[in-house]
Write a protein that holds these residues in place. Structure first.
Motif, PDB file in Angstrom:
ATOM      1  N   ALA A   5      42.870  42.915  54.846  1.00  0.00           N
ATOM      2  CA  ALA A   5      44.063  42.371  55.175  1.00  0.00           C
ATOM      3  C   ALA A   5      44.755  41.536  54.180  1.00  0.00           C
ATOM      4  CB  ALA A   5      43.869  41.334  56.532  1.00  0.00           C
ATOM      5  N   GLY A   6      44.129  41.040  53.457  1.00  0.00           N
ATOM      6  CA  GLY A   6      44.750  40.051  52.114  1.00  0.00           C
ATOM      7  C   GLY A   6      45.341  41.255  51.044  1.00  0.00           C
ATOM      8  N   TRP A   7      46.423  40.621  50.422  1.00  0.00           N
ATOM      9  CA  TRP A   7      46.970  41.490  49.220  1.00  0.00           C
ATOM     10  C   TRP A   7      46.410  41.264  48.016  1.00  0.00           C
ATOM     11  CZ3 TRP A   7      50.736  43.902  46.494  1.00  0.00           C
ATOM     12  CH2 TRP A   7      51.404  44.925  47.466  1.00  0.00           C
ATOM     13  N   SER A   8      45.844  39.963  47.885  1.00  0.00           N
ATOM     14  CA  SER A   8      45.202  39.601  46.723  1.00  0.00           C
ATOM     15  C   SER A   8      44.254  38.486  46.554  1.00  0.00           C
ATOM     16  CB  SER A   8      46.377  39.474  45.491  1.00  0.00           C
ATOM     17  OG  SER A   8      47.086  38.456  45.629  1.00  0.00           O
ATOM     18  N   GLU A   9      43.709  38.262  45.493  1.00  0.00           N
ATOM     19  CA  GLU A   9      43.167  36.795  45.262  1.00  0.00           C
ATOM     20  C   GLU A   9      44.332  36.216  44.467  1.00  0.00           C
ATOM     21  OE1 GLU A   9      39.637  34.676  42.873  1.00  0.00           O
ATOM     22  OE2 GLU A   9      39.575  37.160  42.744  1.00  0.00           O
ATOM     23  N   ALA A  10      44.756  35.206  45.101  1.00  0.00           N
ATOM     24  CA  ALA A  10      45.972  34.564  44.397  1.00  0.00           C
ATOM     25  C   ALA A  10      45.643  33.056  43.842  1.00  0.00           C
ATOM     26  CB  ALA A  10      47.165  34.554  45.268  1.00  0.00           C
ATOM     27  N   ALA A  11      46.548  32.578  43.113  1.00  0.00           N
ATOM     28  CA  ALA A  11      46.370  31.339  42.674  1.00  0.00           C
ATOM     29  C   ALA A  11      46.417  30.322  43.703  1.00  0.00           C
ATOM     30  CB  ALA A  11      47.664  30.802  41.445  1.00  0.00           C
ATOM     31  N   ALA A  12      45.886  28.860  43.379  1.00  0.00           N
ATOM     32  CA  ALA A  12      45.587  28.149  44.590  1.00  0.00           C
ATOM     33  C   ALA A  12      47.156  27.737  45.124  1.00  0.00           C
ATOM     34  CB  ALA A  12      45.313  26.761  43.740  1.00  0.00           C
ATOM     35  N   GLY A  13      46.942  27.531  46.301  1.00  0.00           N
ATOM     36  CA  GLY A  13      48.051  27.409  47.407  1.00  0.00           C
ATOM     37  C   GLY A  13      48.668  28.564  47.926  1.00  0.00           C
ATOM     38  N   GLN A  14      47.983  29.793  47.568  1.00  0.00           N
ATOM     39  CA  GLN A  14      48.603  30.979  48.117  1.00  0.00           C
ATOM     40  C   GLN A  14      47.350  31.828  48.826  1.00  0.00           C
ATOM     41  OE1 GLN A  14      49.826  33.107  44.823  1.00  0.00           O
ATOM     42  NE2 GLN A  14      51.524  32.015  44.495  1.00  0.00           N
ATOM     43  N   ALA A  15      47.637  32.615  49.845  1.00  0.00           N
ATOM     44  CA  ALA A  15      46.623  33.393  50.479  1.00  0.00           C
ATOM     45  C   ALA A  15      45.525  33.886  49.380  1.00  0.00           C
ATOM     46  CB  ALA A  15      47.182  34.430  51.395  1.00  0.00           C
ATOM     47  N   ALA A  16      44.407  34.044  49.945  1.00  0.00           N
ATOM     48  CA  ALA A  16      43.562  34.368  48.709  1.00  0.00           C
ATOM     49  C   ALA A  16      42.331  35.232  49.757  1.00  0.00           C
ATOM     50  CB  ALA A  16      42.637  33.406  47.989  1.00  0.00           C
ATOM     51  N   VAL A  17      41.805  36.250  48.915  1.00  0.00           N
ATOM     52  CA  VAL A  17      40.716  37.043  49.577  1.00  0.00           C
ATOM     53  C   VAL A  17      39.323  36.682  48.843  1.00  0.00           C
ATOM     54  CG1 VAL A  17      39.589  39.287  49.977  1.00  0.00           C
ATOM     55  CG2 VAL A  17      42.073  38.980  50.404  1.00  0.00           C
ATOM     56  N   ALA A  18      38.568  35.855  49.465  1.00  0.00           N
ATOM     57  CA  ALA A  18      37.322  35.335  48.566  1.00  0.00           C
ATOM     58  C   ALA A  18      36.553  36.761  48.129  1.00  0.00           C
ATOM     59  CB  ALA A  18      36.543  34.699  49.611  1.00  0.00           C
ATOM     60  N   THR A  19      35.875  36.465  47.140  1.00  0.00           N
ATOM     61  CA  THR A  19      35.022  37.507  46.373  1.00  0.00           C
ATOM     62  C   THR A  19      33.650  36.954  46.484  1.00  0.00           C
ATOM     63  OG1 THR A  19      36.878  38.371  45.160  1.00  0.00           O
ATOM     64  CG2 THR A  19      34.814  39.026  44.576  1.00  0.00           C
ATOM     65  N   PRO A  20      32.659  37.504  47.129  1.00  0.00           N
ATOM     66  CA  PRO A  20      31.304  36.969  47.057  1.00  0.00           C
ATOM     67  C   PRO A  20      30.574  37.132  45.928  1.00  0.00           C
ATOM     68  CG  PRO A  20      31.492  38.862  48.649  1.00  0.00           C
ATOM     69  CD  PRO A  20      32.833  38.737  48.050  1.00  0.00           C
ATOM     70  N   VAL A  21      31.069  38.146  45.017  1.00  0.00           N
ATOM     71  CA  VAL A  21      30.254  38.454  43.882  1.00  0.00           C
ATOM     72  C   VAL A  21      30.528  37.582  42.634  1.00  0.00           C
ATOM     73  CG1 VAL A  21      29.555  40.295  42.350  1.00  0.00           C
ATOM     74  CG2 VAL A  21      29.768  40.714  44.854  1.00  0.00           C
ATOM     75  N   GLN A  22      29.838  36.989  41.931  1.00  0.00           N
ATOM     76  CA  GLN A  22      30.070  36.371  40.643  1.00  0.00           C
ATOM     77  C   GLN A  22      30.675  37.424  39.688  1.00  0.00           C
ATOM     78  OE1 GLN A  22      30.594  33.437  40.007  1.00  0.00           O
ATOM     79  NE2 GLN A  22      29.546  32.494  38.534  1.00  0.00           N
ATOM     80  N   GLU A  23      31.866  37.014  39.326  1.00  0.00           N
ATOM     81  CA  GLU A  23      32.734  37.910  38.423  1.00  0.00           C
ATOM     82  C   GLU A  23      32.497  37.747  37.022  1.00  0.00           C
ATOM     83  OE1 GLU A  23      35.769  39.869  39.956  1.00  0.00           O
ATOM     84  OE2 GLU A  23      35.173  39.216  41.987  1.00  0.00           O
ATOM     85  N   ARG A  24      32.867  38.748  36.300  1.00  0.00           N
ATOM     86  CA  ARG A  24      32.866  38.746  34.799  1.00  0.00           C
ATOM     87  C   ARG A  24      34.389  38.831  34.595  1.00  0.00           C
ATOM     88  NH1 ARG A  24      27.960  41.852  32.355  1.00  0.00           N
ATOM     89  NH2 ARG A  24      29.501  42.094  30.859  1.00  0.00           N
ATOM     90  N   GLY A  25      34.918  38.374  33.644  1.00  0.00           N
ATOM     91  CA  GLY A  25      36.235  38.815  33.170  1.00  0.00           C
ATOM     92  C   GLY A  25      37.059  37.507  33.408  1.00  0.00           C
ATOM     93  N   VAL A  26      38.541  37.626  33.699  1.00  0.00           N
ATOM     94  CA  VAL A  26      39.386  36.579  33.762  1.00  0.00           C
ATOM     95  C   VAL A  26      39.602  36.183  35.061  1.00  0.00           C
ATOM     96  CG1 VAL A  26      40.709  37.419  31.729  1.00  0.00           C
ATOM     97  CG2 VAL A  26      41.304  38.397  33.904  1.00  0.00           C
ATOM     98  N   ARG A  27      40.171  35.150  35.258  1.00  0.00           N
ATOM     99  CA  ARG A  27      40.247  34.440  36.703  1.00  0.00           C
ATOM    100  C   ARG A  27      41.757  34.218  36.906  1.00  0.00           C
ATOM    101  NH1 ARG A  27      41.041  29.418  36.007  1.00  0.00           N
ATOM    102  NH2 ARG A  27      40.265  28.144  34.565  1.00  0.00           N
ATOM    103  N   VAL A  28      42.288  34.159  38.085  1.00  0.00           N
ATOM    104  CA  VAL A  28      43.544  33.741  38.515  1.00  0.00           C
ATOM    105  C   VAL A  28      43.493  32.396  38.338  1.00  0.00           C
ATOM    106  CG1 VAL A  28      44.974  33.383  40.504  1.00  0.00           C
ATOM    107  CG2 VAL A  28      43.632  35.361  40.393  1.00  0.00           C
ATOM    108  N   GLY A  29      44.720  32.022  37.426  1.00  0.00           N
ATOM    109  CA  GLY A  29      45.075  30.731  36.766  1.00  0.00           C
ATOM    110  C   GLY A  29      44.921  30.663  35.479  1.00  0.00           C
TER     111      GLY A  29
END
Length: 179
Positions: free
Chosen positions: A15-39
């Motif tokens: 249903a969510g469009w993306s993982e977005a910066a704070a204050g916007q709709a976000a889809v949680a990702t349960p896996v610890q990520e490597r790489g860049v983060r939003v923000g």
């Protein structure tokens, strides 16, 4: 047919469009990520385009950049490309750019005919050793990062999207309108 397939891909992506910066709709990702983060600042890179010209992300500072990791063999990537092309034609190059980073090992030998067949005019870059993809944590294809005018990642989007949908256009319009 392509529209129906894209609709299915979008529906399956959640249903969510993306993982977005704070204050916007976000889809949680349960896996610890490597790489860049939003923000965070988008890592700079240099890759060659279809004309053999070296392209650097920092060259686009001051513009909103849709950074899309994809491959010619990826079905959802193929479905997403026409809507990306429509979006690219809609916005002024002073405000908005698409950088489509191909992970195809064969480089221009496969991306050039693909681009011509699809009528794509946005820049296609080559990351055949997936060095930039790893730096960004693009572990699935397609994966898109939206980078604001200051070079900060505002969204990380998993899977294909219909960039001509009201949500897609609203997202890009909002980023382009921001200082």
């Amino acid at each position: 047919m392509a529209g129906a397939l894209l609709g299915l891909v979008v529906a399956l992506a959640g249903a969510g469009w993306s993982e977005a910066a704070a204050g916007q709709a976000a889809v949680a990702t349960p896996v610890q990520e490597r790489g860049v983060r939003v923000g965070a600042a988008a890592p700079n890179f240099q890759l060659y385009d279809l004309r053999g010209r070296l392209v650097t992300l920092s060259d686009y500072r001051g513009r909103v950049v849709l950074l899309n990791f994809w491959a010619t063999w990826c079905g959802p990537c193929r479905v997403e490309m026409p809507a990306m092309e429509d979006l690219y034609r809609e916005f002024n190059r002073r405000d908005f750019e698409i950088l489509a980073v191909s992970t195809d090992q064969q480089g221009a030998a496969v991306t050039r005919p693909f681009s011509e067949e699809m009528g794509l005019t946005f820049p296609i870059l080559h990351d055949s050793d997936f060095r930039v993809g790893v730096a960004y944590g693009a572990r699935t294809l397609p994966m898109t990062f939206l980078v604001d005018r200051r070079g900060v990642i505002t969204h990380r989007i998993f899977g294909a999207r219909d960039w001509q949908s009201p949500e897609g256009r609203q997202l890009i319009n909002k980023l382009v309108a921001a200082p």
